[in-house]
Design a protein around this motif. Structure first.
Motif, PDB file in Angstrom:
ATOM      1  N   GLN A   1       0.830  -1.204   0.000  1.00 17.24           N
ATOM      2  CA  GLN A   1       0.000   0.000   0.000  1.00 17.24           C
ATOM      3  C   GLN A   1       0.863   1.253   0.000  1.00 17.24           C
ATOM      4  O   GLN A   1       0.606   2.210  -0.728  1.00 17.24           O
ATOM      5  N   LEU A   2       1.904   1.230   0.828  1.00 17.50           N
ATOM      6  CA  LEU A   2       2.792   2.385   0.882  1.00 17.50           C
ATOM      7  C   LEU A   2       3.517   2.579  -0.446  1.00 17.50           C
ATOM      8  O   LEU A   2       3.701   3.684  -0.928  1.00 17.50           O
ATOM      9  N   ARG A   3       3.912   1.474  -1.014  1.00 16.68           N
ATOM     10  CA  ARG A   3       4.607   1.522  -2.289  1.00 16.68           C
ATOM     11  C   ARG A   3       3.719   2.134  -3.373  1.00 16.68           C
ATOM     12  O   ARG A   3       4.156   2.911  -4.209  1.00 16.68           O
ATOM     13  N   LEU A   4       2.461   1.738  -3.301  1.00 17.97           N
ATOM     14  CA  LEU A   4       1.479   2.265  -4.243  1.00 17.97           C
ATOM     15  C   LEU A   4       1.366   3.783  -4.086  1.00 17.97           C
ATOM     16  O   LEU A   4       1.385   4.536  -5.062  1.00 17.97           O
ATOM     17  N   LEU A   5       1.293   4.214  -2.843  1.00 14.26           N
ATOM     18  CA  LEU A   5       1.156   5.644  -2.583  1.00 14.26           C
ATOM     19  C   LEU A   5       2.404   6.414  -2.973  1.00 14.26           C
ATOM     20  O   LEU A   5       2.335   7.566  -3.384  1.00 14.26           O
ATOM     21  N   ALA A   6       3.547   5.746  -2.831  1.00 16.09           N
ATOM     22  CA  ALA A   6       4.802   6.421  -3.135  1.00 16.09           C
ATOM     23  C   ALA A   6       4.852   6.887  -4.581  1.00 16.09           C
ATOM     24  O   ALA A   6       5.602   7.784  -4.931  1.00 16.09           O
ATOM     25  N   ARG A   7       4.047   6.276  -5.406  1.00 16.72           N
ATOM     26  CA  ARG A   7       4.039   6.688  -6.803  1.00 16.72           C
ATOM     27  C   ARG A   7       3.351   8.028  -6.992  1.00 16.72           C
ATOM     28  O   ARG A   7       3.526   8.682  -7.999  1.00 16.72           O
ATOM     29  N   TYR A   8       2.509   8.386  -6.046  1.00 16.52           N
ATOM     30  CA  TYR A   8       1.741   9.626  -6.203  1.00 16.52           C
ATOM     31  C   TYR A   8       2.149  10.708  -5.214  1.00 16.52           C
ATOM     32  O   TYR A   8       2.084  11.884  -5.515  1.00 16.52           O
ATOM     33  N   ALA A   9       2.501  10.295  -4.005  1.00 16.25           N
ATOM     34  CA  ALA A   9       2.670  11.278  -2.931  1.00 16.25           C
ATOM     35  C   ALA A   9       4.094  11.326  -2.431  1.00 16.25           C
ATOM     36  O   ALA A   9       4.835  10.360  -2.518  1.00 16.25           O
ATOM     37  N   SER A  10       4.491  12.487  -1.921  1.00 12.48           N
ATOM     38  CA  SER A  10       5.772  12.572  -1.245  1.00 12.48           C
ATOM     39  C   SER A  10       5.547  12.745   0.250  1.00 12.48           C
ATOM     40  O   SER A  10       6.456  12.627   1.045  1.00 12.48           O
ATOM     41  N   ARG A  11       4.306  13.052   0.592  1.00  7.87           N
ATOM     42  CA  ARG A  11       4.017  13.315   1.998  1.00  7.87           C
ATOM     43  C   ARG A  11       2.792  12.502   2.379  1.00  7.87           C
ATOM     44  O   ARG A  11       1.777  12.538   1.692  1.00  7.87           O
TER      45      ARG A  11
END
Ligand SMILES: [Zn+2]
Length: 705
Positions: free
Chosen positions: A287-297
């Motif tokens: 899930q975090l990896r997925l978010l890392a594609r969009y968010a920096s924070r």
């Protein structure tokens, strides 16, 4: 998804390239010396967001495949085979089996979409769904939100959904595979979701993969029931709301993570469209990896109960277990609660917050992870409905994770109790040690030291070996110890080195009594009151001279931190003060037998052997005459360290008084601190002077005792 896409989704480019060349974090990205052209300053950059790399020196760049091809000299099929294997992706040519799978996948997706329509129709139209509509209204969801999220109602029946879907031509097995039925003993099945509010869960591209179902009847447990894991629904890799939040998250680079479906819908309804929810319990690596594609924070909106629990003994144990287990999972070092482990631990305590794992993750992915503390007893849902502006403030004011943990842990504790201090220090220092950024690490070390009113050295020196070196971080720099001068200053703070230095200095004073007068002369030159006043900034009037023998213009017993050294030093000065017998005989006779037994061992050693313990072994053959200089510098260093400690204590005290509104006491302490600071500077100058002139003004060792 194509096979190359699947491989790219499973492999992290930072990890992959990092396994070939050392990467150094630079902001959100990673830098390195380019492996493809010779260079001295790094212009090779890896971008975790886009999963690309580029060298700004030679212009090469591309994705994980092009790196592997370039680095290994592979052609594309070779790279594809190698990476597929690494990613665990089966590279079957689109076989009949795969085509069949694909077809099956599409059929189930269609089935779920059909089911969502069925549920929604019931919510909006069924006469039996009045209570569900009232519930939706009570929760403040607008018709538009219900429509957008396709919220529905599962009829209060064992087979209404099943009947409807079978009527459309689907098979029982399809319904089982989609997680819509529960198997009945003796064959057959019944509707999994009954008399519940149904919320479709979608993947990032918007396809329905499962449902979250909220109980509507009192006593209907569990409150939330999710679709089971299935070919379509991978809980640990899905975030509720991401399909709708994606664009906003990318635009402002911030994702807010909440715990519930209602929270997400409420947030989106109020215009906060960067909010997503984890599925069920723990936030997972995928899930975090997925978010890392969009968010920096990332902003985590934590339930204060869960956060509070983390501060309890019990929560800590679980966190440690989770961290340990996570560390053992060599596959990935950045983990915040494995789904599987969470399942095991959930029975004992529900802690979904592993700050250490998160900090590790933060460091690695370049996330800025913050924690938003909700007002006690409030869900994001409540806050957003009551006062959307307050929500915005909370998100803006979210604390960096380490700061959050420190505040939570320290709140309401008696920080004057040494046991409490020690416990808190034991919990928080490993967390702080996880921080990859040295500036941040140093910041929190200071912060914790001040909070606990202990010196930073005491707090972190024992654990200085505790930070696990990670493959990606640069190897620790060897202190440059080419010259003896650097030795004393370089390991000033090392606890292990402190005692050998004290042993060496004391032995030097005993072997060569003249040294004590020489050191005292230096101390007098630099520390006498007249002298210090002259060096005070602004030449100010001194109201109060600090009672502190660290300002004494001669060597004192307190210059030794070890009680046995202190006692021996006192005995030695007493021996020098009498003139009945030879000092060394007097010394041995006057000291306690216990102390004698201890001292005989190391005092019998040659001085240069003791000196060798102090200094790195590279420079062993120091001429004996130089040993006196080293002893003087060692004693000055011991003094400098005491002054440093005193300054830190003063800073703590001053802050306390300022915080307590006692400005005048703070000023008095400030004045004292200034004197100690001046003394410390003077000692620093003395060390330097002695170092620079060491070769010319030898201490002139007497040849024998
Ligand atoms: Zn290059």
């Amino acid at each position: 998804m194509s096979q190359t896409d699947e491989i790219k989704a499973r492999l992290d480019i930072v990890e992959f390239i990092g396994s070939y060349i050392p990467l150094k974090k630079a902001g959100r990205n990673y830098k390195a010396l380019c492996p493809f052209h010779g260079e001295k300053t790094p212009s090779f950059v890896v971008f975790p967001d886009s999963q690309n790399w580029r060298c700004f020196g030679c212009g090469e760049g591309g994705d994980i495949f092009s790196f592997a091809m370039r680095q290994e000299g592979w052609d594309f099929p070779e790279a594809l085979r190698a990476l597929a294997e690494q990613a665990g992706v089966e590279l079957a040519p689109p076989s009949p089996r795969r085509a069949e799978e694909q077809e099956r996948h599409e059929l189930l997706a269609g089935l779920l979409a059909e089911t969502a329509r069925f549920y929604q129709r019931h919510l909006l139209e069924s006469p039996d769904a009045g209570h569900a509509r009232r519930y939706v209204e009570r929760r403040g969801l607008t018709a538009e939100t219900v429509e957008r999220f396709q919220v529905g109602y599962a009829p209060h029946s064992w087979d209404a959904t099943m009947g409807h879907l079978l009527g459309l031509g689907y098979a029982m097995q399809d319904l089982f595979d989609a997680g819509l039925l529960v198997e009945k003993e003796g064959g057959g099945g019944y509707d999994r979701f009954r008399n519940r509010l149904l919320i479709p869960i979608r993947d990032a591209r918007g396809g329905i993969v499962g449902f979250g179902a909220r109980a509507l009847a009192e006593g209907d447990n569990p409150k939330y029931l999710n679709s089971p894991q299935s070919a379509l629904f991978d809980k640990s890799g899905t975030l509720f709301g991401l399909d709708m939040a994606r664009r906003t998250i990318r635009e402002n680079e911030t994702a807010v993570i909440v715990e519930g479906y209602m929270d997400v819908m409420q947030a989106h309804q109020a215009g906060f469209s960067n909010v997503v929810a984890q599925m069920g319990t723990a936030l997972t690596e995928p899930q975090l990896r997925l978010l890392a594609r969009y968010a920096s924070r990332l902003v985590l909106a934590l339930d204060p109960d869960a956060a509070g629990q983390m501060a309890t003994e019990r929560g800590r144990e679980v966190i440690e277990q989770v961290s340990r287990a996570a560390a053992e999972q060599a596959v990935d070092d950045g983990v915040w609660g494995f789904d599987a482990m969470q399942r095991d631990y959930r029975a004992t305590v529900t802690t979904e917050f592993d700050p250490r794992g998160m900090v590790r993750y933060e460091s690695r992915l370049g996330f800025d992870i913050r924690v938003l503390a909700l007002p006690p007893g409030n869900d994001p849902d409540d806050v957003i409905r009551d006062d959307p502006a307050h929500w915005a403030e909370l998100v803006d004011g979210a604390l960096p994770i380490v700061e959050y943990v420190i505040q939570t842990r320290v709140a309401g504790q008696n920080l004057n109790d040494p046991k409490v201090k020690s416990t808190i220090a034991g919990e928080l220092t490993p967390l702080i040690d996880e921080l990859a950024d040295p500036v941040e690490r140093s910041h929190y070390r200071q912060r914790l030291a001040r909070l606990l009113k202990v010196s930073e050295q005491a707090l972190f020196q024992e654990k200085s070996g505790g930070r696990k070196p990670r493959a990606r971080s640069a190897p620790p720099k060897q202190p440059d110890t080419d010259t003896p001068e650097e030795a004393f200053t370089a390991d000033l703070s090392g606890a292990a080195a402190a005692h050998p230095r004290e042993a060496f200095c004391l032995a030097a004073l005993i072997h060569y009594p003249r040294l004590i007068y020489q050191v005292n002369r230096v101390l007098f030159d630099y520390l006498s009151a007249d002298n210090l006043i002259r060096y005070l900034p602004g030449g100010r009037e001194v109201q109060r001279w600090p009672a502190f023998d660290g300002l004494a213009p001669q060597v004192t017993p307190s210059d030794f931190t070890q009680p046995d050294y202190r006692a021996l030093f006192e005995a030695w000065t007493a021996a020098l003060d009498q003139d009945e017998r030879a000092p060394i005989d007097y010394f041995w006779e006057s000291i306690d037998p216990v102390l004698r037994g201890h001292a005989e061992g190391w005092l019998a050693q040659p001085l240069d052997a003791l000196y060798r313990n102090v200094t790195p072994p590279r420079r062993m053959n120091l001429p004996e005459e130089r040993l006196g200089d080293e002893a003087i510098r060692g004693l000055l260093t011991l003094r400098a360290r005491r002054l440093e400690e005193r300054i830190q204590e003063h800073v703590f005290l001053m802050e306390d008084m300022e915080n307590g509104g006692d400005t005048s006491s703070a000023m008095t302490f400030g004045e004292e601190a200034l004197i100690v600071l001046t003394a410390q500077r003077r000692i620093g100058q003395a060390i330097q002077k002695h170092t620079l002139s060491g070769k010319r003004t030898r201490s002139g060792m007497p040849s024998a005792l």
